[in-house]
Write a protein that holds these residues in place. Structure first.
Motif, mmCIF file in Angstrom:
data_model
loop_
_atom_site.group_PDB
_atom_site.id
_atom_site.type_symbol
_atom_site.label_atom_id
_atom_site.label_comp_id
_atom_site.label_asym_id
_atom_site.label_seq_id
_atom_site.Cartn_x
_atom_site.Cartn_y
_atom_site.Cartn_z
ATOM 1 N N UNK A 1 2.660 -3.980 -12.133
ATOM 2 C CA UNK A 1 3.556 -4.919 -12.818
ATOM 3 C C UNK A 1 2.889 -6.267 -13.067
ATOM 4 N N UNK A 2 1.613 -6.342 -12.773
ATOM 5 C CA UNK A 2 0.867 -7.551 -13.108
ATOM 6 C C UNK A 2 0.732 -8.580 -12.006
ATOM 7 N N UNK A 3 1.169 -8.247 -10.771
ATOM 8 C CA UNK A 3 1.026 -9.197 -9.673
ATOM 9 C C UNK A 3 -0.415 -9.227 -9.184
ATOM 10 N N UNK A 4 -0.967 -10.415 -9.072
ATOM 11 C CA UNK A 4 -2.339 -10.561 -8.601
ATOM 12 C C UNK A 4 -2.403 -10.346 -7.078
ATOM 13 N N UNK A 5 -3.470 -9.707 -6.579
ATOM 14 C CA UNK A 5 -3.564 -9.451 -5.128
ATOM 15 C C UNK A 5 -3.529 -10.714 -4.284
ATOM 16 N N UNK A 6 -4.074 -11.809 -4.839
ATOM 17 C CA UNK A 6 -4.043 -13.060 -4.075
ATOM 18 C C UNK A 6 -2.606 -13.548 -3.868
ATOM 19 N N UNK A 7 -1.752 -13.313 -4.881
ATOM 20 C CA UNK A 7 -0.346 -13.708 -4.772
ATOM 21 C C UNK A 7 0.361 -12.843 -3.734
ATOM 22 N N UNK A 8 0.057 -11.538 -3.738
ATOM 23 C CA UNK A 8 0.666 -10.639 -2.756
ATOM 24 C C UNK A 8 0.233 -11.012 -1.347
ATOM 25 N N UNK A 9 -1.014 -11.429 -1.198
ATOM 26 C CA UNK A 9 -1.496 -11.855 0.113
ATOM 27 C C UNK A 9 -0.766 -13.111 0.568
ATOM 28 N N UNK A 10 -0.604 -14.062 -0.351
ATOM 29 C CA UNK A 10 0.085 -15.311 -0.010
ATOM 30 C C UNK A 10 1.546 -15.057 0.341
ATOM 31 N N UNK A 11 2.140 -14.019 -0.261
ATOM 32 C CA UNK A 11 3.532 -13.685 0.015
ATOM 33 C C UNK A 11 3.684 -12.856 1.285
ATOM 34 N N UNK A 12 2.562 -12.475 1.898
ATOM 35 C CA UNK A 12 2.618 -11.716 3.140
ATOM 36 C C UNK A 12 2.845 -10.232 2.951
ATOM 37 N N UNK A 13 2.674 -9.725 1.730
ATOM 38 C CA UNK A 13 2.906 -8.308 1.469
ATOM 39 C C UNK A 13 1.618 -7.485 1.508
ATOM 40 N N UNK A 14 0.494 -8.133 1.354
ATOM 41 C CA UNK A 14 -0.792 -7.439 1.343
ATOM 42 C C UNK A 14 -1.775 -8.195 2.226
ATOM 43 N N UNK A 15 -2.808 -7.489 2.659
ATOM 44 C CA UNK A 15 -3.863 -8.101 3.456
ATOM 45 C C UNK A 15 -5.206 -7.616 2.947
ATOM 46 N N UNK A 16 -6.242 -8.390 3.191
ATOM 47 C CA UNK A 16 -7.579 -8.042 2.715
ATOM 48 C C UNK A 16 -8.341 -7.314 3.824
ATOM 49 N N UNK A 17 -8.836 -6.137 3.516
ATOM 50 C CA UNK A 17 -9.644 -5.359 4.439
ATOM 51 C C UNK A 17 -11.062 -5.178 3.924
ATOM 52 N N UNK A 18 -11.828 -4.332 4.612
ATOM 53 C CA UNK A 18 -13.212 -4.100 4.184
ATOM 54 C C UNK A 18 -13.294 -3.456 2.806
ATOM 55 N N UNK A 19 -12.269 -2.648 2.488
ATOM 56 C CA UNK A 19 -12.287 -1.923 1.211
ATOM 57 C C UNK A 19 -11.358 -2.542 0.185
ATOM 58 N N UNK A 20 -11.041 -3.796 0.358
ATOM 59 C CA UNK A 20 -10.167 -4.477 -0.589
ATOM 60 C C UNK A 20 -8.796 -4.734 0.008
ATOM 61 N N UNK A 21 -7.818 -4.974 -0.842
ATOM 62 C CA UNK A 21 -6.464 -5.277 -0.383
ATOM 63 C C UNK A 21 -5.706 -3.997 -0.028
ATOM 64 N N UNK A 22 -4.820 -4.095 0.970
ATOM 65 C CA UNK A 22 -4.005 -2.955 1.355
ATOM 66 C C UNK A 22 -2.586 -3.422 1.658
ATOM 67 N N UNK A 23 -1.644 -2.480 1.601
ATOM 68 C CA UNK A 23 -0.226 -2.752 1.820
ATOM 69 C C UNK A 23 0.039 -2.954 3.310
ATOM 70 N N UNK A 24 0.504 -4.145 3.707
ATOM 71 C CA UNK A 24 0.760 -4.431 5.123
ATOM 72 C C UNK A 24 1.922 -3.616 5.670
ATOM 73 N N UNK A 25 2.832 -3.196 4.799
ATOM 74 C CA UNK A 25 4.036 -2.518 5.266
ATOM 75 C C UNK A 25 3.982 -1.005 5.053
ATOM 76 N N UNK A 26 2.790 -0.451 4.966
ATOM 77 C CA UNK A 26 2.673 0.993 4.738
ATOM 78 C C UNK A 26 3.318 1.772 5.889
ATOM 79 N N UNK A 27 3.923 2.904 5.530
ATOM 80 C CA UNK A 27 4.554 3.808 6.503
ATOM 81 C C UNK A 27 5.664 3.137 7.310
ATOM 82 N N UNK A 28 6.390 2.229 6.685
ATOM 83 C CA UNK A 28 7.503 1.555 7.361
ATOM 84 C C UNK A 28 8.758 1.577 6.485
ATOM 85 N N UNK A 29 9.899 1.624 7.154
ATOM 86 C CA UNK A 29 11.161 1.416 6.453
ATOM 87 C C UNK A 29 11.277 -0.076 6.149
ATOM 88 N N UNK A 30 11.528 -0.419 4.903
ATOM 89 C CA UNK A 30 11.535 -1.827 4.479
ATOM 90 C C UNK A 30 12.963 -2.367 4.451
#
Length: 422
Positions: free
Chosen positions: A4-33
């Protein structure tokens, strides 16, 4: 979101994504939201619950300019009308507690999203209700949090009661198992806030001996100082004297001494004890030390031994220090958050918001440690002084050794810090 056009840096700032060795990943994976809304119903953050036994069980959006747990109560947007209509709010710990209780028909329930009830949350409720009932988990952490929450809510002008869920269950489990009527009885049987604080403090001390009784009285005095008038305080003193089999006049005298030290007005209404005069001086030193160590984690090794000897007055801050030392120079905010419980995560966010003063960081660290040492000594002094007074009144020859020990500590305080306060 990326599609939908959201930049990964924005998702990181919003606390939804984090930066790992292989790039950005979903912090809430495998969780009921679970969406978290503010009082106006706007989504400001998310909570995620695991579907297996991995940890942490719950994960919240990191603190952002929109999401600050201290200023939010989960479910307030839905519960607001019911709270205002009934004049009462029920506060639980977690999302599932609040969701299950609403499903069972309790419309005035909100969650503090962890056990750290804050002054900001108390002020939110004070605008809507006259009374708050805390119904935290019945485990040790939940009961300790309830003790702290009573004082915070009373300071905001709220009447406070504590509801204890039977059999060590949490509200979510209990209401699903026993239903609406059973939980309504739990709320109806809720205990007066100060009575709960007194009971819990007595449980933490061995009142089978005099030293334990003296320690219990010393720890209960701050709660008595929060009473709205002398009649209320006198009634609690009378009942406390009966429970501890101590002369009521002795407790009343210690209460008056504490009131004079704390600036309590004897005309009835208590003045609010300044934060730096209550738990504030010690907490300020502890939080400032942690802020420095978060900035320069390599200093952990230099102060670790002394901190272990002195200790933290605040158990949440002690946990934060221990986890920080374990991570050492490998520390990052995300790594630290992942090994902290909700209360420590909230404390971390608060501490990170502090600004470090300019100047010599090593001197700042020593100043913090020095203040922590002083408060530990003053607490020891007060314990031995009270024991000496008690022994002297009962013609117990041990009063002399306690008097000498209190004088020794007093001299040490004077030698290290000058003749201030003692």
């Amino acid at each position: 979101l990326a599609k939908r056009g959201c930049q990964p840096q924005v998702l990181e700032a919003a606390g939804l994504a984090a930066r790992g060795r292989d790039g950005y990943y979903d912090k809430f994976r495998n969780r009921v939201i679970i969406p978290i809304r503010d009082a106006r119903g706007r989504i400001v953050g998310f909570g995620g619950r695991v579907l297996d036994n991995s940890t942490p069980k719950y994960l919240n959006t990191a603190e952002t300019q929109w999401f600050n747990k201290r200023r939010l109560l989960f479910g307030l947007d839905i519960a607001l009308k019911a709270i205002r209509k009934s004049g009462r709010a029920v506060v639980v710990e977690g999302y599932m507690d609040a969701i299950s209780l609403h499903a069972a028909g309790f419309d005035n329930v909100v969650a503090s999203m962890g056990t750290a009830f804050s002054q900001e949350q108390a002020k939110l409720l004070q605008r809507l209700a006259d009374e708050v009932i805390f119904c935290y988990d019945s485990d040790s952490a939940g009961r300790k949090a309830s003790v702290r929450a009573v004082s915070i809510a009373r300071e905001a002008g709220l009447k406070v009661r504590i509801a204890g869920v039977p059999d060590g269950k949490d509200p979510d489990e209990y209401v699903r198992q026993h239903g609406h009527d059973a939980f309504a009885q739990v709320l109806a049987a809720a205990q007066n806030g100060i009575d709960f604080q007194i009971d819990e403090t007595i449980l933490q001390n061995n009142i089978a001996n005099l030293a334990g009784k003296v320690e219990a009285v010393s720890n209960i005095l701050p709660f008595l100082l929060e009473c709205q008038n002398e009649i209320e305080a006198s009634e609690h003193i009378r009942r406390l004297a009966q429970r501890l089999t101590i002369d009521e006049g002795l407790i009343a005298e210690e209460y008056r001494k504490a009131a004079r030290r704390g600036g309590r007005q004897q005309t009835g209404q208590p003045t609010v004890i300044p934060e730096e005069k209550s738990a504030g001086i010690g907490q300020q030193a502890e939080e400032l030390l942690l802020r420095l160590l978060l900035e320069q984690p390599q200093l952990c090794d230099e102060c670790c031994a002394e901190v272990k000897e002195t200790g933290f007055e605040d158990a949440v801050l002690a946990q934060l220090f221990d986890r920080l030392c374990e991570l050492g120079t490998a520390y990052t905010t995300d790594k630290l958050n992942n090994v902290l419980d909700d209360a420590a995560q909230t404390a971390l966010a608060r501490i990170l918001a502090h600004q470090l003063p300019e100047g010599d960081m090593d001197k700042l660290m020593q100043d913090c440690l020095r203040q922590m040492r002083r408060l530990r000594l003053e607490k020891e002094y007060e314990k031995h002084r009270l024991l000496a007074d008690e022994y002297e009144r009962s013609a117990d020859e041990r009063f002399l050794s306690e008097l000498m020990e209190s004088q020794r500590i007093k001299n040490e305080i004077k030698k290290l810090y000058g003749n201030q306060n003692k």
